[in-house]
Design a protein around this motif. Structure first.
Motif, mmCIF file in Angstrom:
data_model
loop_
_atom_site.group_PDB
_atom_site.id
_atom_site.type_symbol
_atom_site.label_atom_id
_atom_site.label_comp_id
_atom_site.label_asym_id
_atom_site.label_seq_id
_atom_site.Cartn_x
_atom_site.Cartn_y
_atom_site.Cartn_z
ATOM 1 N N GLY A 52 -6.288 9.094 1.989
ATOM 2 C CA GLY A 52 -5.089 8.510 1.386
ATOM 3 C C GLY A 52 -4.558 7.348 2.207
ATOM 4 O O GLY A 52 -4.132 6.328 1.668
ATOM 5 N N LEU A 53 -4.616 7.513 3.504
ATOM 6 C CA LEU A 53 -4.162 6.447 4.393
ATOM 7 C C LEU A 53 -5.073 5.230 4.241
ATOM 8 O O LEU A 53 -4.597 4.083 4.185
ATOM 9 C CB LEU A 53 -4.177 6.956 5.839
ATOM 10 C CG LEU A 53 -3.396 6.157 6.859
ATOM 11 C CD1 LEU A 53 -1.927 6.110 6.498
ATOM 12 C CD2 LEU A 53 -3.579 6.753 8.250
ATOM 13 N N ALA A 54 -6.363 5.481 4.131
ATOM 14 C CA ALA A 54 -7.326 4.374 3.974
ATOM 15 C C ALA A 54 -7.072 3.634 2.658
ATOM 16 O O ALA A 54 -7.079 2.397 2.624
ATOM 17 C CB ALA A 54 -8.751 4.913 4.018
ATOM 18 N N GLN A 55 -6.837 4.392 1.572
ATOM 19 C CA GLN A 55 -6.605 3.720 0.291
ATOM 20 C C GLN A 55 -5.295 2.934 0.308
ATOM 21 O O GLN A 55 -5.176 1.919 -0.378
ATOM 22 C CB GLN A 55 -6.670 4.702 -0.885
ATOM 23 C CG GLN A 55 -5.546 5.714 -1.033
ATOM 24 C CD GLN A 55 -4.263 5.163 -1.598
ATOM 25 O OE1 GLN A 55 -4.287 4.186 -2.328
ATOM 26 N NE2 GLN A 55 -3.145 5.777 -1.249
ATOM 27 N N ALA A 56 -4.328 3.408 1.108
ATOM 28 C CA ALA A 56 -3.050 2.680 1.167
ATOM 29 C C ALA A 56 -3.196 1.354 1.907
ATOM 30 O O ALA A 56 -2.368 0.465 1.763
ATOM 31 C CB ALA A 56 -1.994 3.544 1.845
ATOM 32 N N MET A 57 -4.265 1.242 2.686
ATOM 33 C CA MET A 57 -4.423 0.023 3.479
ATOM 34 C C MET A 57 -5.556 -0.862 2.973
ATOM 35 O O MET A 57 -5.779 -1.941 3.521
ATOM 36 C CB MET A 57 -4.696 0.403 4.932
ATOM 37 C CG MET A 57 -3.525 1.121 5.583
ATOM 38 S SD MET A 57 -3.762 1.340 7.333
ATOM 39 C CE MET A 57 -5.222 2.336 7.405
ATOM 40 N N VAL A 58 -6.241 -0.415 1.938
ATOM 41 C CA VAL A 58 -7.464 -1.119 1.537
ATOM 42 C C VAL A 58 -7.212 -2.564 1.120
ATOM 43 O O VAL A 58 -8.031 -3.443 1.348
ATOM 44 C CB VAL A 58 -8.205 -0.321 0.418
ATOM 45 C CG1 VAL A 58 -7.406 -0.292 -0.867
ATOM 46 C CG2 VAL A 58 -9.581 -0.910 0.162
ATOM 47 N N GLY A 78 0.861 -1.180 0.000
ATOM 48 C CA GLY A 78 0.000 0.000 0.000
ATOM 49 C C GLY A 78 0.896 1.228 0.000
ATOM 50 O O GLY A 78 1.973 1.215 0.596
ATOM 51 N N TYR A 79 0.463 2.270 -0.694
ATOM 52 C CA TYR A 79 1.345 3.436 -0.831
ATOM 53 C C TYR A 79 0.540 4.731 -0.760
ATOM 54 O O TYR A 79 -0.472 4.884 -1.427
ATOM 55 C CB TYR A 79 2.074 3.345 -2.175
ATOM 56 C CG TYR A 79 2.956 4.537 -2.520
ATOM 57 C CD1 TYR A 79 3.903 5.019 -1.618
ATOM 58 C CD2 TYR A 79 2.854 5.146 -3.763
ATOM 59 C CE1 TYR A 79 4.715 6.092 -1.949
ATOM 60 C CE2 TYR A 79 3.672 6.222 -4.103
ATOM 61 C CZ TYR A 79 4.604 6.687 -3.191
ATOM 62 O OH TYR A 79 5.407 7.754 -3.511
#
Lengths: 336, 429
Positions: A147-153, A82-83
Motif C-alpha cells: 500500500g505504501l508503494a502504491q501511494a508513492m508510485v 498518493g494515498y
C-alpha cells in the motif's frame, strides 16, 4: 518549512452525515511543503473524514481552501497525490507488483516509467520476496508495504497516509519511518493520520489534534508544549526528611494526593501560580526559566534534602494529546 | 487512455481469476457440442449418430437435395435459436453471468478499495461507466464466442453460412443489460453481492410473470381471432355450395342431379377460385370425414350438419370477435403495464422475429373462396395450432413493434443505470 508554500490550506471544512452526525465543525488546517505533518485525535474525532474530504472521497458540506495550490476537489491535482487509506483493500486477484502498477496507471503514469517505479518501490518497501504473489494471500503487514508503494508510485508531491503502520511489526515500522524520512528529504510533503503517538513524535515536524470535529491544537510539537515546560529536580532522601510531606513542608505547599498517574503515589499542589508534583524522590516544578527554579532548590537544600539533578522537561506528544483529548482547548489556534 | 486500459486489464485478470467465467465457457462449449452432434438426413433426425424415430421422419426421403439442404439449415438455425439462445444464453448462462458480475460494484465500493481509486484523477462517472461496460463485456465475450462456434457448426454441418446467427450477440447483450442494470443499481445501493443477485433474479421473475400473463392473453386473443376467421370463412364458403339435391328417383338417369349441375345454376364464372374449388370437389370423395362424424360437405345442408348453419357460424364468429375485442382491451392494459418495464421476453423473441420474417408469409394466407378444410388438408384441427401461433406473431408484431420493444427497454435501462450512476457519484465512502 513554514516558509515553504502551503500544500494543504483548508478553511471551514464542515461535514454533516444526515441531521444527527456533525463530524467536522469547521476545520482549518495548514500544511507546508516538505514537512511531515501528523493528524491526531481520539476515535470518532473526524480524522479520516477530514482526509476523505480533502481527497474527494467524501463530499464536504462546506469547505474552502486549496490542495497543492488548486481548489479542493480539483481532480487533475490528484495525479500529484498518493494515498494509503486505513484498512486498504486491494484487488485480491492482482499480485503486489500488479497492484502498484495498476494504481500508477490510474494516476496516468506512462507505462515505461510506471514499471521502473514499481520495481524501485517494491524494493524500497522490502516487498521483493512476495511481490509476484497475489495479495489475497498477504498478511496485514505485507499489504501495508504494498500500500505504501502504491501511494508513492506516481512520485507524488503530497503523500497522505492513514494509519500506515497499522498491523506492521516493529521492523516494518522502522522501515516505514525510514521511507517517510526519505520522502521528506526529497522535498515531498507527508500527511500522516495515526494513533501511534510515539511513531508520529519520531517523524512529524508539525501536528494537529482534532477533537470532536474541531482542531484543538495545531503547530510544531515544541511550540505546542512550550506552555507546559517544567523542571524536574531529583534529590536524595535523608532520615530526617524521609516523609514526602517533609519536602512539601520545606516548600511551604500543601501537596494533595492525586490519581492523575493512576497506581502511583503522586502528590500535587500549587503556590503563587507555580505547580509542584512530587513523585518519589523527584519534584517537578512548573517553571519555564532555570532561574525561577533556584529559590525552590534553595528551599529544598535548607530543609536538608540533597539535590542531585535538575532537568528541563517537556511533555511528550502523548501527554499533550491526553490533555487535549480530556480537556479540549479553547484556543483551537495555530501556533505558527 | 492508460486508465481505461488499466481497468480493462484489471477486469480481464478478475475474470481470469473467477472460476465461473471458465465454467460458463465450458458449458457453452458443451451446448455447441450437443448442437453439432444433432443431425438431419434422409433417415430423419439424429443425435450422436442415433437416429430418432419420428412419425413424419420419412418425409425427408421424398425431398430433393436442395429441399433437404434447406430443411437441414432451418433445423440447425431453429436448434441454435431454441436451445442455444432461448434456453442457454438467455436463461441458464444469464443466471451464471449475473452471479459472476453482481459483485463488481459491491467489491469496488468496499471501504479501503474505493477510497484508493477515488483519489486518482478519474471522475466517478467515468469509473462507474467503465466498470459497467466491463460487466457487459463479460457477456459480450461469452456470447460472441458462442455465436462464432454456432456459426461454424451450422456452416460446417448444414453448409449454411448464415450471418444472422450473430444477431444473438446484440440481442442477448440487450437482454442481459436490462437485468444487469437492475443488478448494478441494487449493488450500488446496498453494496451487497448477495442482495444484488437475489433481488435481480426476483425482478426477473416478476418480469417473467407479467410476460407470462401477457402471453396467455395474446394466445387467447389469437385463438379468438382465428375462430372468428374460420367461422366467417366457413359461412362464406357454405354460401358457395349447392343445395342438397332431392332424392333421386330410381333409376338414376339424369346428369342434372350431379353436384356439378347445381353449381352451374349458381353461375360461377369459369377460371375463378370458386370454379377451381368446385371442380376439385367434383373429383374428390364426397364423404369428408370431419372430427365430429361423416358428412357430405359438398352440399350446403351437409356442410351445415358438419359445422352448423350460416347463422350459427355467424354467431360463433360474432362471439369470438367480441371475445377478441375484449382481450384486445386487456392486451392494451398489459401494453401500458409493460411499456415502462424492460421487455425481456420480447427482446429474446426478436431473433425469432427476424428469422421468421425471412420465411414466406404467403404460405399462411387464407383464400376466402376456398374450403378451410381443403386449404389445410384433413387436419385443420391440428393446423389450428399453427394458425394460432401465426396469429400471435402477427398481433404481436402489430401492437409491439421492435422500436417499442427496444426503445422502451433501453429507456428503462437508461433510467436505472442513471439512478445507479447518480447514487455512485453522489454518495460518501
Amino acid at each position: 518549512m513554514p516558509d515553504n508554500p502551503l500544500v494543504i490550506d483548508l478553511q471551514g471544512v464542515e461535514k454533516r452525515f444526515g441531521r444527527k452526525v456533525h463530524a467536522l465543525k469547521g476545520v482549518d488546517l495548514r500544511v507546508h511543503g516538505g514537512e511531515v505533518f501528523g493528524l491526531l485525535g481520539p476515535n470518532g474525532a473526524g480524522k479520516s473524514t477530514l482526509v476523505k474530504c480533502m481527497l474527494t472521497v467524501v463530499r464536504p458540506t462546506a469547505a474552502t481552501g486549496t490542495l497543492l495550490g488548486k481548489p479542493v476537489g480539483h481532480k487533475p491535482t490528484l495525479a500529484r497525490v498518493g494515498y494509503l487509506p486505513e484498512h486498504a483493500r486491494f484487488p485480491k486477484h492482482l499480485t503486489g507488483r500488479q497492484v502498484v502498477s495498476f494504481y500508477g496507471a490510474m494516476a496516468k503514469m506512462p507505462g515505461t516509467l510506471r514499471r521502473k517505479r514499481t520495481d524501485e518501490l517494491i524494493d524500497l518497501v522490502g516487498a521483493t520476496d512476495y511481490a509476484d504473489r497475489r495479495v489475497g494471500g498477504y498478511s496485514k503487514g505485507m499489504q501495508q508495504r504494498i500500500g505504501l508503494a502504491q501511494a508513492m508510485v506516481n512520485d507524488p508531491d503530497l503523500v497522505v497516509l492513514d494509519e500506515p503502520t497499522d498491523g506492521v511489526d516493529p521492523v516494518g515500522r522502522r522501515d516505514i519511518r525510514e521511507v517517510l524520512k526519505q520522502i521528506r528529504d526529497r522535498g515531498k510533503t507527508v500527511f500522516i493520520n495515526s494513533h501511534l503517538l510515539s511513531e508520529l513524535e519520531a517523524v512529524c515536524d508539525r501536528v494537529a489534534i482534532l477533537v470532536q470535529g474541531k482542531v484543538a491544537k495545531q503547530g510544531r510539537i515544541d511550540d505546542l508544549t512550550i506552555d507546559q515546560r517544567y523542571y524536574r529536580i531529583g534529590f536524595d532522601w535523608t532520615r530526617d526528611t524521609a516523609r514526602p510531606d517533609a519536602a512539601a513542608s520545606a516548600l511551604g505547599v500543601a501537596l494533595k494526593k492525586t490519581d492523575v498517574r493512576s497506581g502511583l503515589d503522586v502528590l500535587r499542589g500549587e503556590r503563587e501560580g507555580v505547580w509542584f508534583e512530587l513523585h518519589g524522590p523527584n519534584l517537578s516544578v512548573g517553571v519555564e526559566e532555570p532561574k525561577d527554579a533556584w529559590p525552590i532548590i534553595d528551599m529544598l537544600r535548607n530543609a536538608g534534602l540533597v539535590v542531585r539533578s535538575v532537568q528541563p522537561m517537556r511533555p511528550s506528544l502523548e501527554d499533550l494529546f491526553m490533555e487535549v483529548a480530556e480537556h479540549g482547548s479553547s484556543d483551537g489556534g495555530v501556533k505558527r | 487512455m492508460s486508465q481505461t486500459y488499466a481497468l480493462l486489464m484489471d477486469a480481464y485478470r478478475e475474470l481470469n481469476a473467477k472460476k465461473l467465467f471458465w465454467i460458463t465457457l465450458v458449458l457453452s462449449g458443451l451446448v455447441i457440442l450437443i448442437i453439432a452432434a444433432m443431425g438431419l438426413d434422409r433417415e430423419g433426425y439424429s443425435i450422436f449418430g442415433w437416429t430418432i424415430p419420428l412419425p413424419f421422419g420419412e418425409m425427408f426421403q421424398y425431398m430433393t437435395d436442395e429441399q433437404l439442404a434447406e430443411a437441414r439449415a432451418s433445423f440447425y438455425k431453429g436448434v441454435f435459436h431454441e436451445i442455444g439462445v432461448t434456453y442457454w444464453l438467455t436463461w441458464a448462462a444469464i443466471i451464471l453471468a449475473i452471479i459472476s458480475t453482481a459483485g463488481l460494484f459491491p467489491d469496488l465500493m468496499t471501504t479501503g478499495a474505493i477510497d484508493t481509486l477515488l483519489t486518482k484523477p478519474i471522475s466517478r462517472l467515468r469509473l462507474f461507466l467503465t466498470k459497467y461496460m466491463l460487466g457487459l463485456g463479460f457477456v459480450a465475450l461469452q456470447v460472441a464466442i458462442f455465436s462464432i462456434c454456432g456459426f461454424l457448426v451450422i456452416g460446417i454441418r448444414a453448409s449454411a453460412w448464415d450471418p444472422t446467427i450473430f444477431l444473438a450477440i446484440p440481442i442477448v447483450l440487450l437482454f442481459f443489460s436490462y437485468l444487469y442494470a437492475v443488478c448494478v443499481l441494487i449493488g450500488v445501493v446496498t453494496r451487497s453481492t448477495l442482495l444484488a443477485v437475489l433481488l435481480t433474479i426476483l425482478a426477473w421473475f416478476g418480469m417473467f410473470i407479467i410476460n407470462y400473463a401477457d402471453s396467455i392473453i395474446l394466445t387467447l386473443q389469437a385463438e379468438a381471432v382465428v375462430e372468428t376467421e374460420i367461422s366467417e370463412q366457413r359461412a362464406d364458403y357454405m354460401l358457395t355450395l349447392p343445395n342438397r339435391p332431392d332424392p333421386i328417383p330410381e333409376p338414376v338417369a339424369e346428369q342434372a342431379d350431379s353436384p356439378g349441375e347445381n353449381r352451374e345454376t349458381e353461375e360461377v364464372e369459369p377460371g375463378t377460385a370458386q370454379a377451381t374449388a368446385n371442380a376439385d370437389s367434383d373429383v374428390q370423395d364426397l364423404d369428408f370425414v370431419s372430427p365430429w362424424g361423416d358428412f357430405d360437405t359438398s352440399t350446403r345442408e351437409g356442410y351445415a350438419e358438419a359445422w352448423g348453419d350460416e347463422s350459427t357460424l355467424r354467431n360463433q364468429a360474432g362471439s369470438a370477435r367480441e371475445m377478441a375485442a375484449s382481450l384486445e382491451k386487456w392486451r392494451g392494459y398489459a401494453f401500458w403495464v409493460k411499456t415502462p418495464l424492460p421487455k425481456t421476453g420480447e427482446t429474446r423473441e426478436l431473433m425469432k422475429r427476424v428469422l421468421r420474417e425471412e420465411t414466406d408469409d404467403e404460405y399462411f394466407k387464407f383464400d376466402p373462396s376456398e374450403d378451410p378444410e381443403e386449404f389445410y388438408g384433413d387436419s385443420l384441427f391440428n393446423t389450428r395450432m399453427v394458425l394460432v401461433e401465426e396469429k400471435k406473431f402477427e398481433l404481436s408484431r402489430a401492437q409491439r413493434p421492435w422500436a417499442w420493444i427496444l426503445l422502451t427497454s433501453l429507456l428503462f435501462e437508461l433510467a436505472v443505470v442513471g439512478l445507479a450512476a447518480w447514487r455512485f457519484c453522489r454518495r460518501d465512502y
